[in-house]
Design a protein around this motif. Structure first.
Motif, mmCIF file in Angstrom:
data_model
loop_
_atom_site.group_PDB
_atom_site.id
_atom_site.type_symbol
_atom_site.label_atom_id
_atom_site.label_comp_id
_atom_site.label_asym_id
_atom_site.label_seq_id
_atom_site.Cartn_x
_atom_site.Cartn_y
_atom_site.Cartn_z
ATOM 1 N N THR A 184 0.675 -0.928 0.506
ATOM 2 C CA THR A 184 -0.034 -0.268 0.001
ATOM 3 C C THR A 184 0.861 1.471 -0.100
ATOM 4 O OG1 THR A 184 -1.855 -1.579 1.343
ATOM 5 C CG2 THR A 184 -1.999 1.788 1.138
ATOM 6 N N TRP A 185 0.629 1.776 -1.372
ATOM 7 C CA TRP A 185 1.841 3.134 -1.543
ATOM 8 C C TRP A 185 0.996 4.240 -1.378
ATOM 9 C CZ3 TRP A 185 3.252 4.663 -6.450
ATOM 10 C CH2 TRP A 185 4.572 5.571 -6.073
ATOM 11 N N GLY A 206 -1.640 4.132 -4.484
ATOM 12 C CA GLY A 206 -0.475 2.457 -5.581
ATOM 13 C C GLY A 206 -1.209 1.843 -4.671
ATOM 14 N N ARG A 207 -1.161 -0.041 -5.500
ATOM 15 C CA ARG A 207 -0.745 -0.994 -4.794
ATOM 16 C C ARG A 207 -0.108 -1.855 -5.803
ATOM 17 N NH1 ARG A 207 -3.426 1.642 -1.910
ATOM 18 N NH2 ARG A 207 -5.616 1.000 -1.024
ATOM 19 N N PRO A 208 1.293 -1.447 -5.142
ATOM 20 C CA PRO A 208 2.099 -2.202 -6.499
ATOM 21 C C PRO A 208 2.557 -3.687 -6.591
ATOM 22 C CG PRO A 208 3.311 -0.429 -4.635
ATOM 23 C CD PRO A 208 1.725 -0.140 -4.137
ATOM 24 N N LEU A 209 2.045 -4.687 -5.043
ATOM 25 C CA LEU A 209 2.182 -5.931 -4.737
ATOM 26 C C LEU A 209 0.842 -6.598 -6.389
ATOM 27 C CD1 LEU A 209 3.109 -8.560 -4.243
ATOM 28 C CD2 LEU A 209 1.866 -8.358 -1.484
ATOM 29 N N ASP A 210 -0.514 -5.908 -5.837
ATOM 30 C CA ASP A 210 -1.565 -6.285 -6.228
ATOM 31 C C ASP A 210 -1.338 -6.142 -8.228
ATOM 32 O OD1 ASP A 210 -2.534 -7.574 -4.488
ATOM 33 O OD2 ASP A 210 -3.775 -5.869 -3.784
ATOM 34 N N ALA A 211 -0.510 -4.741 -8.299
ATOM 35 C CA ALA A 211 -0.716 -4.145 -9.038
ATOM 36 C C ALA A 211 0.233 -4.826 -10.321
ATOM 37 C CB ALA A 211 -0.967 -2.672 -9.480
ATOM 38 N N GLY A 221 13.044 -5.017 -16.689
ATOM 39 C CA GLY A 221 13.700 -3.913 -16.511
ATOM 40 C C GLY A 221 11.940 -2.781 -16.034
ATOM 41 N N ARG A 222 10.829 -3.559 -16.305
ATOM 42 C CA ARG A 222 9.743 -2.056 -15.957
ATOM 43 C C ARG A 222 9.392 -1.484 -14.568
ATOM 44 N NH1 ARG A 222 6.074 -6.254 -19.493
ATOM 45 N NH2 ARG A 222 6.823 -7.487 -17.682
ATOM 46 N N PHE A 223 8.717 -0.707 -14.806
ATOM 47 C CA PHE A 223 8.436 0.069 -13.135
ATOM 48 C C PHE A 223 6.860 -0.222 -13.053
ATOM 49 C CE2 PHE A 223 12.294 2.033 -13.037
ATOM 50 C CZ PHE A 223 12.730 2.174 -12.134
ATOM 51 N N TYR A 224 6.298 0.067 -11.958
ATOM 52 C CA TYR A 224 5.245 0.550 -11.447
ATOM 53 C C TYR A 224 5.277 2.390 -10.414
ATOM 54 C CZ TYR A 224 0.786 0.909 -8.733
ATOM 55 O OH TYR A 224 -0.200 1.189 -7.515
ATOM 56 N N TYR A 225 5.204 3.181 -11.508
ATOM 57 C CA TYR A 225 5.397 4.134 -11.105
ATOM 58 C C TYR A 225 6.829 4.277 -10.806
ATOM 59 C CZ TYR A 225 0.173 5.030 -11.401
ATOM 60 O OH TYR A 225 -0.887 5.196 -12.150
ATOM 61 N N ASP A 226 6.939 4.601 -8.698
ATOM 62 C CA ASP A 226 8.284 4.415 -8.262
ATOM 63 C C ASP A 226 9.386 3.051 -7.879
ATOM 64 O OD1 ASP A 226 10.897 6.697 -7.843
ATOM 65 O OD2 ASP A 226 9.765 6.384 -5.740
ATOM 66 N N TRP A 227 8.548 1.940 -8.456
ATOM 67 C CA TRP A 227 8.915 0.608 -8.305
ATOM 68 C C TRP A 227 9.882 -0.194 -9.008
ATOM 69 C CZ3 TRP A 227 9.446 -0.401 -2.884
ATOM 70 C CH2 TRP A 227 8.898 0.796 -1.809
ATOM 71 N N ASP A 228 10.725 -0.902 -9.464
ATOM 72 C CA ASP A 228 11.270 -1.760 -10.107
ATOM 73 C C ASP A 228 11.278 -3.000 -9.193
ATOM 74 O OD1 ASP A 228 13.015 -0.864 -8.603
ATOM 75 O OD2 ASP A 228 14.023 -0.963 -10.540
ATOM 76 N N LEU A 229 12.196 -3.621 -10.142
ATOM 77 C CA LEU A 229 11.683 -5.051 -9.508
ATOM 78 C C LEU A 229 12.650 -5.610 -8.481
ATOM 79 C CD1 LEU A 229 10.674 -8.064 -9.333
ATOM 80 C CD2 LEU A 229 12.881 -8.526 -11.494
ATOM 81 N N VAL A 278 11.915 -12.745 -8.700
ATOM 82 C CA VAL A 278 11.729 -12.341 -7.525
ATOM 83 C C VAL A 278 10.263 -12.245 -6.982
ATOM 84 C CG1 VAL A 278 11.640 -9.951 -5.880
ATOM 85 C CG2 VAL A 278 13.840 -10.092 -7.316
ATOM 86 N N VAL A 279 10.237 -13.139 -5.355
ATOM 87 C CA VAL A 279 9.195 -13.835 -5.441
ATOM 88 C C VAL A 279 8.262 -13.598 -4.545
ATOM 89 C CG1 VAL A 279 7.477 -15.588 -5.506
ATOM 90 C CG2 VAL A 279 9.765 -16.111 -6.926
ATOM 91 N N PRO A 280 7.290 -12.605 -3.825
ATOM 92 C CA PRO A 280 6.646 -13.080 -2.643
ATOM 93 C C PRO A 280 5.979 -13.916 -2.301
ATOM 94 C CG PRO A 280 5.158 -12.238 -4.521
ATOM 95 C CD PRO A 280 6.630 -12.302 -4.853
ATOM 96 N N LEU A 281 6.692 -13.299 -0.367
ATOM 97 C CA LEU A 281 5.564 -14.232 -0.273
ATOM 98 C C LEU A 281 4.874 -13.494 1.281
ATOM 99 C CD1 LEU A 281 8.363 -16.906 1.299
ATOM 100 C CD2 LEU A 281 6.672 -17.099 -0.276
ATOM 101 N N ARG A 282 2.939 -13.185 0.958
ATOM 102 C CA ARG A 282 2.529 -12.390 1.939
ATOM 103 C C ARG A 282 2.078 -12.903 2.931
ATOM 104 N NH1 ARG A 282 -1.273 -9.721 -1.933
ATOM 105 N NH2 ARG A 282 -1.081 -9.494 -4.564
ATOM 106 N N GLN A 283 2.360 -14.300 2.990
ATOM 107 C CA GLN A 283 2.179 -14.534 4.472
ATOM 108 C C GLN A 283 2.952 -14.091 5.371
ATOM 109 O OE1 GLN A 283 3.417 -16.094 1.935
ATOM 110 N NE2 GLN A 283 3.617 -18.560 2.895
ATOM 111 N N ALA A 284 4.153 -14.035 4.961
ATOM 112 C CA ALA A 284 5.735 -13.353 6.182
ATOM 113 C C ALA A 284 5.719 -12.020 5.785
ATOM 114 C CB ALA A 284 6.409 -13.820 5.107
#
Length: 344
Positions: A184-185, A206-211, A221-229, A278-284
């Motif tokens: 949540t950003w 912003g919702r970087p993780l969901d979006a 090399g793509r961006f979500y606004y101010d966020w990249d991988l 790069v793989v997220p763990l939402r429960q962690a």
């Protein structure tokens, strides 16, 4: 002409669907579900905590590690970066700590993490901040999902420092995923965002993780606004394959000499270039315990950020690091020369 690190990042996908889908097929546990202890059986994990003057939080952090529910072997390495409080005494006396290190001079979190990785017993590393309190399933979450090509990232829920007679006060409710800025950003408007160089003129929730479909859409090399991988690799809670980390040379220690920030972003970029996903763990999600002087520390960190960001951009213009294992060993062994090392 040799491709730069920035150019290499543009050629790397982050499609990790075969990993997340395959995990459920093999375990019947959802990728984002808390993990039963048995799922980590036979999967060793080395937990590395860099620490500098975190005596206010460290006992609570280590108690939470001791309470983890995992069937996999775990070694816990605390690297005290020349603290001036009793951080090292806490680390060396806590039963969950298998190796306590005290560096003779301040090196910065990058150097401290490299030392921990050098001393690690397992091929899978979990970097945890020494002020991060983890729910009991998190070590099993990371151990069960670790692979040679994955960078696994958890999340943090910052809490203001509230002390009781028993230590920092923790809420009864579990930490919330939405508290992390990667989830949540709400950025400022009409303000230059230095990382991407963009300025937003309209409010954004912003919702970087969901979006980005769990960061998959940040490949190439793509961006979500101010966020990249690379920026999604945050070492507050980050699992990495030790072999790949060593090959890229570990964390760049120059960041610690310059100031604060960006060493984890650079490591993320180097590992992505080395074909990690790069793989997220939402429960962690862990509680990140802010220090008593959080406001002052934050101002000091932000003042140093332009310099570390400039160093990061310099490194992006160089070739992707590889074959640096010998340099990694030499640099960490130099730090260990005058260090105090205590093993359980």
């Amino acid at each position: 002409m040799t491709a730069t690190l920035a150019d290499t990042l543009k050629t790397r996908s982050n499609d990790h669907s075969y990993i997340t889908g395959g995990f459920y097929g093999g375990t019947r546990v959802g990728w984002h579900q808390p993990t039963p202890a048995a799922a980590a059986e036979g999967r060793p994990l080395s937990v590395v905590l860099p620490a500098h003057n975190t005596a206010y939080a460290l006992p609570t952090v280590l108690d939470a590690l001791a309470a983890q529910h995992t069937a996999g072997p775990v070694d816990v390495i605390v690297v005290d970066d020349a603290s001036t409080d009793n951080t090292f005494e806490i680390a060396r006396r806590h039963p969950v700590v298998t190796t306590a290190v005290r560096l003779a001079t301040r090196s910065g979190s990058a150097g401290a993490r490299n030392v921990g990785a050098r001393l690690a017993q397992a091929e899978n590393l979990l970097f945890v901040d020494s002020d991060m309190v983890l729910p009991s399933h998190v070590l099993a979450d990371f151990a069960a999902r670790a692979r040679p090509e994955t960078v696994l990232t958890g999340f943090r829920h910052n809490l203001p420092f509230l002390r009781t007679a028993c230590g920092p006060m923790l809420p009864e409710n579990p930490p919330q995923l939405a508290a992390d800025h990667r989830v949540t950003w709400t950025p400022p408007i009409n303000t230059l965002l230095p990382y991407s160089g963009i300025t937003l003129t309209e409010p954004l929730h912003g919702r970087p993780l969901d979006a980005t479909d769990d960061f998959q859409n940040l490949g190439y090399g793509r961006f979500y606004y101010d966020w990249d991988l690379p920026r999604m690799a945050v070492t507050a809670l980050l699992g990495v394959p030790r072999e790949r980390l060593v090959d890229v040379g570990g964390f760049d220690e120059e960041f610690g000499r310059i100031g604060w920030g960006m060493e984890d972003t650079y490591l993320g970029a180097a590992l992505i270039a080395a074909r990690c996903l790069v793989v997220p763990l939402r429960q962690a999600v862990g509680y990140h315990l802010d220090p008593p002087d959080a406001a002052a520390q934050w101002q000091t960190k932000l003042a140093a950020w332009p310099a570390t960001l400039a160093h990061y951009r310099t490194l992006l213009a160089q070739p992707a690091p590889t074959g640096r294992g010998r340099d990694f060993a030499a640099a960490t062994d130099k730090l260990l020369t005058d260090a105090e090392v205590i093993t359980a």
